[in-house]
Design an enzyme around this catalytic site. Structure first.
Site, PDB file in Angstrom:
ATOM      1  N   ASP A   1       0.855  -1.197   0.000  1.00  0.00           N
ATOM      2  CA  ASP A   1       0.000   0.000   0.000  1.00  0.00           C
ATOM      3  C   ASP A   1       0.892   1.249   0.000  1.00  0.00           C
ATOM      4  OD1 ASP A   1      -2.308   1.547   0.171  1.00  0.00           O
ATOM      5  OD2 ASP A   1      -2.497   1.326   2.342  1.00  0.00           O
TER       6      ASP A   1
ATOM      7  N   GLU B   1       2.626   5.133  -3.951  1.00  0.00           N
ATOM      8  CA  GLU B   1       2.581   6.074  -5.113  1.00  0.00           C
ATOM      9  C   GLU B   1       3.878   6.888  -5.239  1.00  0.00           C
ATOM     10  OE1 GLU B   1       0.141   5.577  -2.907  1.00  0.00           O
ATOM     11  OE2 GLU B   1      -0.960   4.277  -4.289  1.00  0.00           O
TER      12      GLU B   1
ATOM     13  N   ASP C   1      -9.059   3.394  -2.830  1.00  0.00           N
ATOM     14  CA  ASP C   1     -10.124   3.775  -1.898  1.00  0.00           C
ATOM     15  C   ASP C   1     -11.373   4.264  -2.615  1.00  0.00           C
ATOM     16  OD1 ASP C   1      -8.235   3.112  -0.081  1.00  0.00           O
ATOM     17  OD2 ASP C   1      -7.759   5.178   0.504  1.00  0.00           O
TER      18      ASP C   1
END
Ligand code: MIG
Length: 763
Positions: free
Chosen positions: A386, A389, A457
């Site tokens: 997770d 980015e 999300d």
């Protein structure tokens, strides 16, 4: 600002397998990778750099002719005609039909470091692709940015999201082409949104105009070529195709075990439990909370005894704290991203102040990979990446942050993929012959080689459910097949109706994971009342029934790059209706199952069925394709249709993929007037032995003329876990006798035990 437009060709020379054309402004290089893939790289400062995405070398024959103002590169599949003054790059089919041409005025140009390519827009041109992008299936009239972003709370039109796939397919005049812009800088795509419908354009904030042009004349062939170039997935562990239950977070080992036990108690099939960030000690990666997860090994042993696998999350941020192993080692060996003066970069994320591993370095990837023993020793087999980015509170990681020589501007879009790569390579080494399951949020083209993805999300409302399906379908065009969305919607609380509906769609999502944000209501299947629980259970059972079909569909992804969830634009490219916003969320799940998502507030579905005959799965009702229909769609019955002629292997309901089942492979055939075949594939579902021939593969075919079903001899050295085949025939006329492998079946309930171990034929 310095603006330059690519001008006239100067020197032209062929050097081995590359054609080099110089102009005053830049140098263009052209390679033929295969007859249907030509690479063009236009650079002001060419450096031979590897690509993160591409795994092939130029291997095609280059046939070059020069005449007048033109240089023509010809292959058996296409032509690139390069005009010399000014230098413009125009692509045609082998027969000379236009595929895509540079805008003659602006072609390739630079404004300071920014490089852009303007191309002529064709009147009926459509565009599909770019992976995880919002908006319509047909991207004509839209524009997009690639800049991997932690898009928490994003709405259904947000851009950019988490991933970068700078690959699109153009469709016009009954022709197809693809274009992959392999540039990791922040990039832009405009499909005639802001150019008076005259041009499309794409470009990036830096780097080269480096693209691969695909000239194959079908969408499936372009996908096959793109995944040849950038790689294909490996067989996923079978357990990852089962139902997955996640939450931010199950707060203790007791809670994890409790939930798992409840699945077994309620007899709802499931395979996977997750630990989100709270299993760690102060969010320190590769640690366990000593109080709440005091005995991970014991917990995982208990999960295993219940046939559950565990997936744990890891973020890239390493907490700044002396005495924490990964911090101490990383600092000592200079493994982290820095500022230009060599200081380690610090940003705040969950653990507080953090450093960020430089996953671009092989030694850092190796170190990262080895650290997973903290998770694999107690028995974890799935690794969820997770925040890669990369994300930090504040989001705008400074431009001066660098990974080796690579500044943030160039690194960002590919950082997440390199983290997933480090995770995959490391855990694969540790687990030996066992397949790890890796799931990543950020990605760049080629990520299918390392990892599954999920779409981040999303939110608990209908428009997000529909968007999620489009994201999955679009990611499939760009090489990704193992994809999930948070079933139920991550942010917010779904209504019971939405939960039920979304779960029924999850059955037909390559990765089937229920997940929710902290602070939201509990989401497990038993949280919605008895009536809804029964529907959810039945739908999850359907997923388990279809696993033999799904696993075979993944085999297809490994072989050809064809995704499991397929926008109808892949197989029905020329049918205008599939791009209609009313029908654009529809998809084929594998070869033969058409699914039409319906909102949770609507109880009828408007469905477009493409050409051919279709059967509704739930009722057997037959429909003529090539038209729209309205069908009942109560929460108990998502509109799902089977293509006539379909061959779909199923099995009995099992509680997890670890369960053996009754040993019967149920081969369902739906009557159709066209011959069809299906490649059935099976292996141990867990190891890499299949790469050495330990698999079981046979072709099952149906010939309507002979009214015959044939099961070919099995290939490979694996012994199928099914010892009997049961044929279930749908839509067949009982009056007409059926042949199976040359033998005539006379009675309706036929039973024999020949080489094929066919025990029954049921109409
Ligand atoms: O800042 O780990 O998208 O799936 O549950 C939020 C907590 C961090 C974002 C992920 C989500 C996950 C959550 N994470």
């Amino acid at each position: 600002m310095q603006t330059e437009i690519l001008g006239n060709a100067g020197s032209i020379k062929q050097q081995g397998n590359v054609l080099i054309i110089k102009s005053r402004e830049a140098e263009a290089r052209i390679w033929v990778y295969s007859p249907s893939i030509i690479r063009v790289c236009i650079s002001r400062d060419y450096k031979e750099e590897g690509s993160f995405a591409v795994i092939q070398e130029p291997a095609g024959k280059m046939d070059i002719t020069e005449s007048g103002n033109e240089i023509v590169v010809t292959t058996s599949a296409m032509q690139l005609r390069i005009s010399k003054s000014p230098l413009r790059f125009n692509f045609y089919t082998a027969e000379g039909k236009v595929l895509s041409e540079d805008d003659p005025r602006f072609g390739v140009n630079w404004q300071d470091a920014r490089v852009t390519n303007y191309r002529k827009l064709i009147a009926d041109e459509k565009f599909i692709g770019l992976g995880e992008k919002t908006g319509n299936l047909n991207r004509r009239g839209s524009s997009y940015v690639n800049w991997n972003t932690d898009a928490a709370l994003h709405d259904v039109n947000a851009d950019p999201l988490y991933k970068t796939f700078p690959f699109f397919i153009g469709l016009h005049s009954g022709l197809t082409y693809g274009l992959f812009f392999d540039n990791t800088h922040r990039s832009y795509f405009d499909f005639g949104a802001t150019t008076d419908e005259k041009m499309s354009w794409f470009g990036a904030d830096g780097g080269d105009m480096n693209y691969y042009f695909f000239g194959a004349q079908s969408v499936p062939q372009i996908i096959e070529d793109y995944t040849w170039l950038t790689g294909r997935m490996e067989m996923p562990p079978l357990w990852s195709l089962g139902y997955q239950q996640c939450r931010w977070s199950y707060m203790s080992a007791d809670e994890v075990l409790d939930i798992a036990e409840n699945f077994r108690k309620e007899k709802i099939p499931a395979d996977v439990m997750y630990c989100d960030i709270d299993y760690m000690d102060e969010y320190k990666i590769f640690t366990w909370n000593k109080k709440t997860f005091a005995d991970p090994k014991g917990m995982i042993a208990k999960l295993k005894a219940m046939d559950f696998k565990l997936v744990t999350i890891v973020d890239p941020g390493i907490k700044v704290e002396k005495g924490y192993k990964q911090y101490d080692e990383g600092v000592a060996k200079n493994y982290f991203a820095t500022y230009p003066n060599g200081e380690n970069y610090v940003a705040n994320v969950w653990p507080g102040r953090c450093h960020f591993p430089d996953f671009f370095r092989a030694d850092v990837r190796e170190w990262w990979g080895k650290s997973f023993t903290a998770l694999t020793d107690p028995g974890v087999e799935g690794f969820w990446n997770d925040m890669n980015e990369p994300a930090a509170w504040g989001q705008n990681i400074p431009w001066l942050v660098k990974f080796g020589d690579r500044y943030m501007s160039e690194a960002r879009n590919v950082y997440g993929m390199e983290m997933a790569r480090a995770t995959y390579e490391g855990t694969k080494k540790i687990l030996g012959n066992k397949r790890p399951f890796v799931l990543t949020r950020a990605a760049y083209s080629g990520a299918q080689r390392y990892s599954a993805v999920w779409t981040g999300d999303n939110s608990a409302y209908d428009a997000h459910m529909l968007l999620g399906q489009r994201l999955v379908n679009s990611l499939g065009i760009t090489g990704m097949s193992m994809i999930g969305v948070d079933i139920g919607g991550f942010t917010g609380d779904p209504t019971p109706e939405l939960m039920v509906r979304w779960n029924s769609l999850g059955v037909y999502t390559p990765m089937f994971r229920n997940h929710a944000q902290e602070g939201t209501i509990m989401r497990e299947p038993w949280c919605w009342g008895k009536k809804n629980q029964a529907i959810i259970k039945k739908d999850i059972e359907q997923r388990y029934r279809m696993l033999p079909y799904l696993y075979s569909s993944f085999y297809q992804s490994c072989q050809t790059g064809m995704p499991v969830s397929r926008t109808l634009a892949i197989n029905y490219t020329g049918d205008e209706n599939v791009y209609d916003v009313k029908y654009q969320n529809q998809f084929l799940f594998g070869d033969a199952i058409l699914v039409s998502p319906v909102e949770s507030t609507k109880f009828t579905g408007e469905v477009y069925l493409p050409e051919g005959d279709w059967y509704r799965l739930s009722t057997g009702e037959k429909f003529k394709g090539g038209k729209a229909i309205t069908v009942p769609a109560p929460l108990t019955d998502l509109p799902v249709f089977i293509k006539a002629g379909a061959i779909i292997p199923m099995q009995n309901v099992i509680q997890s993929t670890a369960e053996k089942g009754d040993g019967i492979l149920e081969v369902n055939v739906w009557y159709g007037d066209k011959a069809n075949s299906f490649v059935y594939y099976e292996d141990d579902g867990a190891s890499y032995d299949y790469q050495k021939g330990v698999y079981y593969k046979r072709e099952i075919s149906f010939d309507p003329e002979k009214h015959e079903i044939t099961l070919s001899k099995a290939e490979g050295s694996f012994t199928s876990k099914y010892d009997r085949v049961k044929l279930v025939l749908h839509g067949f006329k009982a009056s007409k006798s059926i042949r199976v492998n040359g033998k005539e079946l006379k009675s309706k309930d036929f039973s024999f035990d020949n080489d094929n171990h066919i025990i029954a034929v049921i109409y």
